[in-house]
Design a protein around this motif. Sequence first.
Motif: not given
Lengths: 110, 115
Positions: A22, A32, A34, A49, A63-65, A69, A71-73, A89
């Motif tokens: 995270y 963002l 990675w 993203v 990958f998720q944004f 906008r 946070d990301s995982s 990240c």
Amino acid sequence: TQLLEQSPQFLSIQEGENLTVYCNSSSVFSSLQWYRQEPGEGPVLLVTVVTGGEVKKLKRLTFQFGDARKDSSLHITAAQPGDTGLYLCAGEASNYQLIWGAGTKLIIKP
Amino acid sequence: EAGVTQFPSHSVIEKGQTVTLRCDPISGHDNLYWYRRVMGKEIKFLLHFVKESKQDESGMPNNRFLAERTGGTYSTLKVQPAELEDSGVYFCASSPKAFSTDTQYFGPGTRLTVL
């Protein structure tokens, strides 16, 4: 000052398990990114993203944004020993600067 | 096509000495960035060149650090005089077009140790 908090800092799991890394911030980023870094090398971009809620897949990596906008995982399914490495990240600020998380050192044991 | 290269890969110097790090970006890239990672901390932005001009040097720690980019090609980062807290890995990155959000390509870094 914009900050990105990345967690966990260290993760050691068995081959075949799933994991999620995270990155969280109180700031909004225009995008963002990675990265993965191997020892003795510089970071290599995996994915960018851009849109809130965006999901991108790279083989077993998802990958998720976040919608806002901030946070990301990064989710890895059925981790393999070849996934071992340092994952970073980085959020793009308005002045083209990259704001970095501290990194997640991932070890996948066979 | 050659990637971003950095020289030296390692440097060990004593406090008070001078060190110059060099970065050769990918040929034709307008943007050149310097970053630093201090042990145990996150990578931090130092500065950004667009061609030969300093676009943003807000991350430079203090006036002991001087960066140049001769003719918009390679760049040097000089630390004079070096202090213990300057130890870390210095990364250089380049990207193609000025004022765009192109992918940044990173060099392998220079590991600087100040004793």
